[in-house]
Write a protein that holds these residues in place. Structure first.
Motif, PDB file in Angstrom:
ATOM      1  N   THR A 162       0.829  -1.207   0.000  1.00 52.23           N
ATOM      2  CA  THR A 162       0.000   0.000   0.000  1.00 52.23           C
ATOM      3  C   THR A 162       0.859   1.251   0.000  1.00 52.23           C
ATOM      4  OG1 THR A 162      -1.717  -1.179   1.210  1.00 52.23           O
ATOM      5  CG2 THR A 162      -1.821   1.207   1.235  1.00 52.23           C
TER       6      THR A 162
ATOM      7  N   SER B  60       2.609   1.550  -3.502  1.00 58.30           N
ATOM      8  CA  SER B  60       1.680   1.917  -4.564  1.00 58.30           C
ATOM      9  C   SER B  60       1.178   3.348  -4.407  1.00 58.30           C
ATOM     10  CB  SER B  60       0.513   0.938  -4.619  1.00 58.30           C
ATOM     11  OG  SER B  60      -0.227   0.994  -3.425  1.00 58.30           O
ATOM     12  N   SER B  61       1.016   3.812  -3.180  1.00 50.03           N
ATOM     13  CA  SER B  61       0.603   5.203  -3.004  1.00 50.03           C
ATOM     14  C   SER B  61       1.702   6.166  -3.420  1.00 50.03           C
ATOM     15  CB  SER B  61       0.183   5.461  -1.558  1.00 50.03           C
ATOM     16  OG  SER B  61       1.284   5.325  -0.690  1.00 50.03           O
TER      17      SER B  61
ATOM     18  N   LEU C 165       1.689   6.224  -7.225  1.00 47.56           N
ATOM     19  CA  LEU C 165       0.544   6.978  -7.709  1.00 47.56           C
ATOM     20  C   LEU C 165       0.779   8.482  -7.606  1.00 47.56           C
ATOM     21  CD1 LEU C 165      -2.310   6.319  -8.779  1.00 47.56           C
ATOM     22  CD2 LEU C 165      -3.123   6.644  -6.463  1.00 47.56           C
ATOM     23  N   VAL C 166       1.295   8.930  -6.488  1.00 46.53           N
ATOM     24  CA  VAL C 166       1.558  10.359  -6.298  1.00 46.53           C
ATOM     25  C   VAL C 166       2.651  10.843  -7.243  1.00 46.53           C
ATOM     26  CG1 VAL C 166       2.487  12.035  -4.652  1.00 46.53           C
ATOM     27  CG2 VAL C 166       0.723  10.446  -3.931  1.00 46.53           C
TER      28      VAL C 166
ATOM     29  N   CYS D 163      -1.415   6.384 -14.180  1.00 54.63           N
ATOM     30  CA  CYS D 163      -2.035   6.641 -12.876  1.00 54.63           C
ATOM     31  C   CYS D 163      -3.428   6.017 -12.830  1.00 54.63           C
ATOM     32  CB  CYS D 163      -2.095   8.146 -12.636  1.00 54.63           C
ATOM     33  SG  CYS D 163      -2.662   8.637 -11.022  1.00 54.63           S
TER      34      CYS D 163
END
Length: 73
Positions: free
Chosen positions: A13, A16-17, A20-21, A56
């Protein structure tokens, strides 16, 4: 409780965050560079920004695929 699985999910998590950012921020930055009047090839920068936004969106859709049990049967 299975602590190793908990740490694996937390690590996935977190990574992946961050991905993504970074993808979204890079897309915004490339869009701003493409809008600059002195830029020689704004179309290339804009297309790279769209690739970042598409990646994204793919990450988000993959996350939804993993979460929703109906899709992972």
């Amino acid at each position: 409780m299975k602590w190793l699985e908990l740490f694996q999910v937390a690590g996935a998590t977190f990574i992946s965050s961050i991905v993504l950012v970074v993808l979204y921020s890079l897309g915004v930055r490339l869009t701003a560079i493409a809008a600059d009047a002195e830029q020689k090839s704004p179309a290339r920068m804009r297309s790279l920004a769209y690739v970042c936004f598409g990646a994204c969106g793919a990450v988000v859709l993959f996350g939804i695929y993993l979460i929703v049990p109906y899709f992972s049967k």
